[in-house]
Design a protein around this motif. Structure first.
Motif, PDB file in Angstrom:
ATOM      1  N   LEU A  67       4.543  -0.040  -5.135  1.00 42.41           N
ATOM      2  CA  LEU A  67       3.102  -0.213  -4.961  1.00 42.41           C
ATOM      3  C   LEU A  67       2.499  -0.810  -6.230  1.00 42.41           C
ATOM      4  O   LEU A  67       2.993  -0.559  -7.333  1.00 42.41           O
ATOM      5  CB  LEU A  67       2.442   1.133  -4.640  1.00 42.41           C
ATOM      6  CG  LEU A  67       2.728   1.667  -3.230  1.00 42.41           C
ATOM      7  CD1 LEU A  67       2.470   3.171  -3.145  1.00 42.41           C
ATOM      8  CD2 LEU A  67       1.859   0.932  -2.212  1.00 42.41           C
ATOM      9  N   PRO A  68       1.431  -1.591  -6.089  1.00 42.63           N
ATOM     10  CA  PRO A  68       0.832  -2.218  -7.269  1.00 42.63           C
ATOM     11  C   PRO A  68       0.152  -1.180  -8.171  1.00 42.63           C
ATOM     12  O   PRO A  68      -0.157  -0.073  -7.720  1.00 42.63           O
ATOM     13  CB  PRO A  68      -0.221  -3.152  -6.671  1.00 42.63           C
ATOM     14  CG  PRO A  68      -0.547  -2.559  -5.344  1.00 42.63           C
ATOM     15  CD  PRO A  68       0.695  -1.893  -4.858  1.00 42.63           C
ATOM     16  N   SER A  69      -0.084  -1.558  -9.428  1.00 39.89           N
ATOM     17  CA  SER A  69      -0.836  -0.638 -10.292  1.00 39.89           C
ATOM     18  C   SER A  69      -2.309  -0.721  -9.908  1.00 39.89           C
ATOM     19  O   SER A  69      -2.716  -1.609  -9.171  1.00 39.89           O
ATOM     20  CB  SER A  69      -0.615  -0.989 -11.759  1.00 39.89           C
ATOM     21  OG  SER A  69      -0.916  -2.341 -11.957  1.00 39.89           O
ATOM     22  N   GLY A  70      -3.090   0.194 -10.414  1.00 37.64           N
ATOM     23  CA  GLY A  70      -4.502   0.223 -10.036  1.00 37.64           C
ATOM     24  C   GLY A  70      -4.730   1.237  -8.932  1.00 37.64           C
ATOM     25  O   GLY A  70      -3.824   1.981  -8.558  1.00 37.64           O
ATOM     26  N   ALA A  71      -5.959   1.242  -8.416  1.00 34.99           N
ATOM     27  CA  ALA A  71      -6.319   2.264  -7.433  1.00 34.99           C
ATOM     28  C   ALA A  71      -5.540   2.063  -6.129  1.00 34.99           C
ATOM     29  O   ALA A  71      -5.311   0.937  -5.700  1.00 34.99           O
ATOM     30  CB  ALA A  71      -7.819   2.199  -7.160  1.00 34.99           C
ATOM     31  N   LEU A  72      -5.116   3.181  -5.539  1.00 33.79           N
ATOM     32  CA  LEU A  72      -4.382   3.124  -4.265  1.00 33.79           C
ATOM     33  C   LEU A  72      -5.294   3.597  -3.143  1.00 33.79           C
ATOM     34  O   LEU A  72      -6.191   4.396  -3.354  1.00 33.79           O
ATOM     35  CB  LEU A  72      -3.167   4.055  -4.327  1.00 33.79           C
ATOM     36  CG  LEU A  72      -2.073   3.726  -5.344  1.00 33.79           C
ATOM     37  CD1 LEU A  72      -0.988   4.796  -5.312  1.00 33.79           C
ATOM     38  CD2 LEU A  72      -1.465   2.352  -5.074  1.00 33.79           C
ATOM     39  N   ARG A  73      -5.048   3.104  -1.926  1.00 28.53           N
ATOM     40  CA  ARG A  73      -5.743   3.664  -0.763  1.00 28.53           C
ATOM     41  C   ARG A  73      -5.193   5.065  -0.514  1.00 28.53           C
ATOM     42  O   ARG A  73      -4.070   5.382  -0.916  1.00 28.53           O
ATOM     43  CB  ARG A  73      -5.485   2.791   0.468  1.00 28.53           C
ATOM     44  CG  ARG A  73      -6.120   1.404   0.398  1.00 28.53           C
ATOM     45  CD  ARG A  73      -6.233   0.821   1.806  1.00 28.53           C
ATOM     46  NE  ARG A  73      -4.975   0.958   2.551  1.00 28.53           N
ATOM     47  CZ  ARG A  73      -4.058   0.013   2.672  1.00 28.53           C
ATOM     48  NH1 ARG A  73      -4.257  -1.159   2.117  1.00 28.53           N
ATOM     49  NH2 ARG A  73      -2.946   0.209   3.346  1.00 28.53           N
ATOM     50  N   LEU A  74      -5.965   5.897   0.182  1.00 26.58           N
ATOM     51  CA  LEU A  74      -5.547   7.285   0.397  1.00 26.58           C
ATOM     52  C   LEU A  74      -4.142   7.348   0.993  1.00 26.58           C
ATOM     53  O   LEU A  74      -3.277   8.084   0.514  1.00 26.58           O
ATOM     54  CB  LEU A  74      -6.554   8.020   1.296  1.00 26.58           C
ATOM     55  CG  LEU A  74      -6.210   9.485   1.601  1.00 26.58           C
ATOM     56  CD1 LEU A  74      -6.168  10.341   0.340  1.00 26.58           C
ATOM     57  CD2 LEU A  74      -7.189  10.081   2.600  1.00 26.58           C
TER      58      LEU A  74
END
Ligand code: GLU
Length: 375
Positions: A67-74
């Motif tokens: 998964l990319p860095s930064g905010a993730l979806r729930l």
């Protein structure tokens, strides 16, 4: 120097993601974790039981899943938690095994520490594990917890666990070495506070809001956690976790803040059972049972003569003698319907009558408070 763990019976240690997982690489910081586990082994050697509340599943899992860095979806963070939690548990099991200790994974949601029935189950399972010498490693059950039923941060989860289990120390291993009069990153005049005896509005103001440079959870969540734990009679130690062997470091003089509870865990729990909970039913017991209770024993089904009210397992009930005097209050291990069926029966008969093997006691002595004066 005072040993903050001296005389401790049950220590809950909350470990944050940033300590466990190397932010840049997304890898587990194994050497550090081994030093923490060595500290836990030493505490156990000294006679304390230990429960860990560990984050890290999302931080580990996001890299595993690419998964990319930064905010993730729930749903992405829940997927990351699912993948990361396996690795986390594996690491704990493996490292603790090197110290001859069995690690046991327990995933909790908010209701497990709130709802009476699930609370009793979670508490009984954790008690069984620590009595067997294992170290429970708890995390929030992120994959099923939706926004409404989340603890949200493991500081609070740690405090709930400490309070549910009657722990006498909760250690919040953090990226700061304690509470300051202001955010030390913003205010060079901020002074460290070594000891707090009550969460006053001034203390709350010092914690500020939850964002600042204080890392995930923030100082506000530490203070909320401290309030929950102190209310349950548990001292809270807020210390920097990034050093090797962070628990021994505290005793060697590493700077920390200790939030001191005014009651013991047992006194706080008694106050909660006898004073806070509303009684949902009444159990009338025979004279032999009255004597057993006043001698500090549990209430067995055999001593129960009458069951009144519609209570569920885990609800508070009043215990009365046959002449109507209040003797005690406690948490019922069976709901009213089952209680009626096993009233007056011997413990060995419970399984045949109910079709399942529940608790041996109707109210375990740890869940019972004598309230009748002079009894
Ligand atoms: N349960 C989350 C995790 O394991 C972390 C929650 C927190 O650190 O407060 O990644």
């Amino acid at each position: 120097m005072t040993d903050v763990f001296a005389g401790a019976r049950l220590v809950v240690v909350k470990v944050g993601s940033s300590l466990l997982v190397d932010g840049a690489k997304g890898e587990l910081r194994r050497a550090w974790l081994t030093s923490l586990c060595a500290d836990v082994a030493a505490l156990k050697q000294a006679g304390a039981k230990v429960i860990l509340v560990s984050s890290g599943s999302i931080a580990l899992g996001r890299r595993l899943l690419g998964l990319p860095s930064g905010a993730l979806r729930l749903e992405e963070s829940q997927a990351a938690a699912a993948a990361g939690q396996v690795r986390l548990a594996e690491a704990y099991a493996d490292i603790f095994a090197g110290f001859g200790i069995v690690a046991a994974q327990v995933l909790l949601t908010f209701g497990d520490t709130e709802e009476r029935r699930r609370y009793l189950n979670a508490r009984a399972t954790l008690t069984t594990l620590i009595d067997l010498g294992a170290v429970p490693v708890i995390n929030e059950n992120d994959t099923v917890a939706t926004a409404e039923i989340r603890f949200g941060d493991n500081d609070r989860l740690g405090a709930r666990v400490a309070s549910m289990m009657g722990a006498d120390r909760l250690v919040l291993l953090s990226d700061v070495d304690g509470l300051y009069t202001a955010d030390p990153g913003l205010d060079p005049a901020a002074a460290h506070i070594p000891e707090v005896t009550a969460i006053t509005p001034e203390i709350e103001a010092m914690a500020g809001d939850s964002i600042s440079g204080f890392g995930r959870g923030g100082m506000a969540s530490k203070v909320i956690a401290a309030r929950i734990a102190m209310g349950a009679g548990c001292d809270v130690i807020l210390a920097r976790g990034a050093v090797e062997a962070p628990l021994s470091a505290i005793n060697k003089g590493a700077r920390h803040t200790i939030f001191r509870a005014s009651l013991t865990p047992a006194a706080a729990r008694k106050r909660w059972i006898a004073g806070v909970l509303r009684a949902e039913g009444v159990l009338v017991i025979d004279d032999g049972a009255v004597r057993a209770l006043t001698d500090g024993k549990s209430l067995l089904p055999a001593g129960i003569r009458q069951v009144d009210g519609r209570f569920e397992r885990g609800d508070a009930v009043v215990v009365k003698s046959r002449d109507g005097r209040e003797i005690a209050r406690g948490l019922a291990a069976y709901g009213a319907t089952d209680a009626e069926r096993i009233a007056g029966k011997r413990t060995v008969e419970i399984e045949a009558i109910l079709g399942y093997r529940g608790r041996d006691e109707m109210i375990h002595r740890d869940d019972l408070v004598l309230t009748g004066n002079g009894q």
